[in-house]
Design an enzyme around this catalytic site. Structure first.
Site, PDB file in Angstrom:
ATOM      1  N   ASP A 121      47.309  57.103  38.585  1.00 49.45           N
ATOM      2  CA  ASP A 121      48.202  56.020  38.767  1.00 49.45           C
ATOM      3  C   ASP A 121      47.518  55.384  40.156  1.00 49.45           C
ATOM      4  O   ASP A 121      47.434  56.085  41.178  1.00 49.45           O
ATOM      5  CB  ASP A 121      49.758  56.226  38.939  1.00 49.45           C
ATOM      6  CG  ASP A 121      50.554  55.110  38.810  1.00 49.45           C
ATOM      7  OD1 ASP A 121      51.027  54.896  38.063  1.00 49.45           O
ATOM      8  OD2 ASP A 121      50.223  54.223  40.109  1.00 49.45           O
ATOM      9  N   ILE A 122      47.330  54.041  40.248  1.00 49.89           N
ATOM     10  CA  ILE A 122      46.871  53.528  41.455  1.00 49.89           C
ATOM     11  C   ILE A 122      47.743  53.513  42.632  1.00 49.89           C
ATOM     12  O   ILE A 122      47.488  53.377  43.617  1.00 49.89           O
ATOM     13  CB  ILE A 122      46.429  52.165  41.170  1.00 49.89           C
ATOM     14  CG1 ILE A 122      45.542  51.667  41.973  1.00 49.89           C
ATOM     15  CG2 ILE A 122      47.617  51.011  41.080  1.00 49.89           C
ATOM     16  CD1 ILE A 122      44.816  50.338  41.555  1.00 49.89           C
ATOM     17  N   ASN A 178      59.009  54.606  31.151  1.00 49.83           N
ATOM     18  CA  ASN A 178      59.973  53.464  31.422  1.00 49.83           C
ATOM     19  C   ASN A 178      59.634  52.598  30.065  1.00 49.83           C
ATOM     20  O   ASN A 178      58.617  52.209  29.792  1.00 49.83           O
ATOM     21  CB  ASN A 178      59.526  52.656  32.410  1.00 49.83           C
ATOM     22  CG  ASN A 178      59.611  53.494  33.819  1.00 49.83           C
ATOM     23  OD1 ASN A 178      60.639  54.296  33.800  1.00 49.83           O
ATOM     24  ND2 ASN A 178      58.763  53.391  34.798  1.00 49.83           N
ATOM     25  N   HIS A 205      52.896  54.063  27.922  1.00 51.35           N
ATOM     26  CA  HIS A 205      52.370  55.094  28.986  1.00 51.35           C
ATOM     27  C   HIS A 205      53.202  56.193  29.303  1.00 51.35           C
ATOM     28  O   HIS A 205      54.472  55.783  29.695  1.00 51.35           O
ATOM     29  CB  HIS A 205      51.862  54.481  30.436  1.00 51.35           C
ATOM     30  CG  HIS A 205      52.796  53.267  30.807  1.00 51.35           C
ATOM     31  ND1 HIS A 205      53.060  52.084  30.575  1.00 51.35           N
ATOM     32  CD2 HIS A 205      53.245  53.385  32.249  1.00 51.35           C
ATOM     33  CE1 HIS A 205      53.779  51.445  31.249  1.00 51.35           C
ATOM     34  NE2 HIS A 205      54.247  52.340  32.502  1.00 51.35           N
ATOM     35  N   MET A 206      53.030  57.168  29.548  1.00 51.05           N
ATOM     36  CA  MET A 206      53.668  58.259  30.147  1.00 51.05           C
ATOM     37  C   MET A 206      53.272  58.639  31.660  1.00 51.05           C
ATOM     38  O   MET A 206      52.094  58.735  31.861  1.00 51.05           O
ATOM     39  CB  MET A 206      53.532  59.554  29.227  1.00 51.05           C
ATOM     40  CG  MET A 206      54.002  59.675  28.009  1.00 51.05           C
ATOM     41  SD  MET A 206      53.381  61.194  27.060  1.00 51.05           S
ATOM     42  CE  MET A 206      54.122  60.985  25.629  1.00 51.05           C
ATOM     43  N   HIS A 207      54.295  58.547  32.427  1.00 47.40           N
ATOM     44  CA  HIS A 207      53.900  58.985  33.835  1.00 47.40           C
ATOM     45  C   HIS A 207      54.022  60.633  33.882  1.00 47.40           C
ATOM     46  O   HIS A 207      55.210  61.114  33.421  1.00 47.40           O
ATOM     47  CB  HIS A 207      54.958  58.252  34.617  1.00 47.40           C
ATOM     48  CG  HIS A 207      54.866  56.807  34.941  1.00 47.40           C
ATOM     49  ND1 HIS A 207      54.213  56.430  36.023  1.00 47.40           N
ATOM     50  CD2 HIS A 207      55.331  56.013  34.206  1.00 47.40           C
ATOM     51  CE1 HIS A 207      54.456  54.931  36.007  1.00 47.40           C
ATOM     52  NE2 HIS A 207      55.244  54.743  35.024  1.00 47.40           N
ATOM     53  N   GLU A 210      56.809  47.898  33.659  1.00 49.22           N
ATOM     54  CA  GLU A 210      55.894  46.772  34.185  1.00 49.22           C
ATOM     55  C   GLU A 210      54.723  46.445  33.431  1.00 49.22           C
ATOM     56  O   GLU A 210      54.487  45.450  33.384  1.00 49.22           O
ATOM     57  CB  GLU A 210      55.778  46.998  35.658  1.00 49.22           C
ATOM     58  CG  GLU A 210      57.303  46.627  36.638  1.00 49.22           C
ATOM     59  CD  GLU A 210      56.739  47.412  37.790  1.00 49.22           C
ATOM     60  OE1 GLU A 210      55.509  47.437  38.326  1.00 49.22           O
ATOM     61  OE2 GLU A 210      57.680  47.383  38.581  1.00 49.22           O
ATOM     62  N   VAL A 211      54.201  47.530  32.978  1.00 45.54           N
ATOM     63  CA  VAL A 211      52.870  47.319  32.094  1.00 45.54           C
ATOM     64  C   VAL A 211      53.195  47.404  30.576  1.00 45.54           C
ATOM     65  O   VAL A 211      53.730  48.506  30.251  1.00 45.54           O
ATOM     66  CB  VAL A 211      51.960  48.187  32.482  1.00 45.54           C
ATOM     67  CG1 VAL A 211      50.574  48.003  31.773  1.00 45.54           C
ATOM     68  CG2 VAL A 211      51.689  48.042  34.072  1.00 45.54           C
TER      69      VAL A 211
HETATM   70  P1  5GP Z   1      55.774  50.977  34.721  1.00 41.25           P
HETATM   71  O1  5GP Z   1      56.725  50.384  35.735  1.00 41.25           O
HETATM   72  O2  5GP Z   1      55.256  50.063  33.584  1.00 41.25           O
HETATM   73  O3  5GP Z   1      56.274  52.397  34.106  1.00 41.25           O
HETATM   74  O4  5GP Z   1      54.239  51.609  35.273  1.00 41.25           O
HETATM   75  C1  5GP Z   1      53.154  51.019  35.458  1.00 41.25           C
HETATM   76  C2  5GP Z   1      52.151  51.947  36.340  1.00 41.25           C
HETATM   77  O5  5GP Z   1      50.937  51.624  36.185  1.00 41.25           O
HETATM   78  C3  5GP Z   1      52.899  51.496  37.805  1.00 41.25           C
HETATM   79  O6  5GP Z   1      53.039  53.084  38.470  1.00 41.25           O
HETATM   80  C4  5GP Z   1      51.423  51.294  38.538  1.00 41.25           C
HETATM   81  O7  5GP Z   1      51.007  51.669  39.512  1.00 41.25           O
HETATM   82  C5  5GP Z   1      50.544  51.644  37.353  1.00 41.25           C
HETATM   83  N1  5GP Z   1      49.304  50.573  37.494  1.00 41.25           N
HETATM   84  C6  5GP Z   1      49.452  49.119  37.283  1.00 41.25           C
HETATM   85  N2  5GP Z   1      48.198  48.442  37.271  1.00 41.25           N
HETATM   86  C7  5GP Z   1      47.171  49.811  37.395  1.00 41.25           C
HETATM   87  C8  5GP Z   1      45.952  49.763  37.509  1.00 41.25           C
HETATM   88  O8  5GP Z   1      45.295  48.679  37.453  1.00 41.25           O
HETATM   89  N3  5GP Z   1      45.427  51.015  37.678  1.00 41.25           N
HETATM   90  C9  5GP Z   1      45.980  51.983  37.402  1.00 41.25           C
HETATM   91  N4  5GP Z   1      45.261  53.289  37.711  1.00 41.25           N
HETATM   92  N5  5GP Z   1      47.431  52.248  37.766  1.00 41.25           N
HETATM   93  C10 5GP Z   1      47.904  50.901  37.420  1.00 41.25           C
END
Ligand code: 5GP
Ligand code: ZN
Length: 136
Positions: free
Chosen positions: A48-49, A104, A117-119, A112-113
């Site tokens: 994660d970034i 999420n 995706h699994m964190h 958000e994305v």
């Molecule tokens: P969400 O809130 O959708 O569950 O999590 C999206 C995750 O994607 C966030 O933790 C965010 O830091 C990560 N993320 C968003 N854009 C990028 C990217 O361009 N590269 C990487 N490696 N992670 C990203």
């Protein structure tokens, strides 16, 4: 044909349009750089970034599925593979002592994305509580 029918692309087209701009599809295609941990034809894992703990990586399907809400019976094996991969990668990348797996989903889940995706979050000390408990 009604206006609405003409203005709404068939779902295959809609999916292609989403894929073109989706951040995670762009990461899969190598258009956006990422620190990859694992990849095969169906699955990609990358750091994660904006990590929330010493270990924080994401496991995604390489095909565009917007959200858990879009999962169908045909995705059963793929999701199972992602789940089985999680502890293996966690062990190999510094979270062998446990981790939290979060997916999420949708507006309420604050996704958000819009690409499933699994964190995988862990490493170091035990994490904070899962969610703050509402005050009664
Ligand atoms: P969400 O809130 O959708 O569950 O999590 C999206 C995750 O994607 C966030 O933790 C965010 O830091 C990560 N993320 C968003 N854009 C990028 C990217 O361009 N590269 C990487 N490696 N992670 C990203
Ligand atoms: Zn995507």
């Amino acid at each position: 044909m009604t206006w609405t029918e003409r203005a709404t692309p068939p779902s295959a087209n809609r999916n292609r349009m989403q894929e073109a701009s989706c951040i995670f599809c762009r990461i899969v295609r190598g258009e956006i750089p990422s620190r990859r941990l694992y990849e095969d034809e169906e699955i990609l894992a990358f750091h994660d970034i904006n990590p929330l703990a010493p270990v924080h990586f994401l496991i995604i399907p390489t095909s565009h599925i917007a959200s858990m809400m879009d999962l169908e019976e045909e995705h059963r094996t793929l999701l199972g593979k992602m789940m089985v991969l999680a502890p293996r990668l966690a062990r190999d990348h510094g979270a062998g002592d446990g981790f939290r797996l979060i997916v999420n989903t949708g507006r309420v889940g604050r996704q958000e994305v819009q690409h499933v995706h699994m964190h995988i979050i862990g490493g170091g000390e035990p994490l904070g509580s899962m969610l703050p408990r509402p005050r009664s």
